[in-house]
Design a protein around this motif. Sequence first.
Motif, short mmCIF file in Angstrom:
data_model
loop_
_atom_site.label_atom_id
_atom_site.label_comp_id
_atom_site.label_asym_id
_atom_site.label_seq_id
_atom_site.Cartn_x
_atom_site.Cartn_y
_atom_site.Cartn_z
N PRO A 3 13.26 0.73 -2.15
CA PRO A 3 11.88 1.19 -2.24
C PRO A 3 11.18 1.38 -0.90
N SER A 4 10.31 2.37 -0.89
CA SER A 4 9.26 2.48 0.12
C SER A 4 8.01 2.03 -0.62
N LYS A 5 7.28 1.08 -0.07
CA LYS A 5 6.13 0.56 -0.81
C LYS A 5 5.10 -0.05 0.11
N VAL A 6 3.91 -0.21 -0.42
CA VAL A 6 2.80 -0.83 0.29
C VAL A 6 2.43 -2.11 -0.44
N GLY A 7 2.32 -3.20 0.30
CA GLY A 7 1.88 -4.47 -0.27
C GLY A 7 2.95 -5.18 -1.08
N GLY A 8 2.57 -6.33 -1.59
CA GLY A 8 3.51 -7.15 -2.35
C GLY A 8 4.38 -7.96 -1.41
N LYS A 9 5.65 -8.07 -1.75
CA LYS A 9 6.62 -8.80 -0.93
C LYS A 9 7.67 -7.82 -0.42
#
Length: 121
Positions: A3-9
Amino acid sequence: YFPSKVGGKPAWLDPLRIPAAKDLQCPECGDPLAYLLQVYASLDDREDAFHRSLFVFVCRRGSCLRPGSHGSLRVLRCQLPRSNPFYSYFPPDDTAARAIEAKQPQEGARQCSVCGLLGTS
């Protein structure tokens, strides 16, 4: 799936080489840096970086992010060759995922495909 993602872990690419807490401390104030985002950025033309993720961490204190400060914004890179002990050499079959996407409602408010908020187009 990477994944490419913003926030979380963070979704670490290499589960055996995860940074220690001391590696993610703000050098200005000593607080832990906060995970901001990650980007999957493979390099198909480099065998040693077929899988590559960039992880961005930042200090939550605005005063640490002033010009001239060093280390309050940190980018870590993790990369693996295509043949590695963690992931299949062949990509997963995403036929089922595409079928689910095709069944999404076509009418209603447009949403941003990244964050899910109201989109402009």
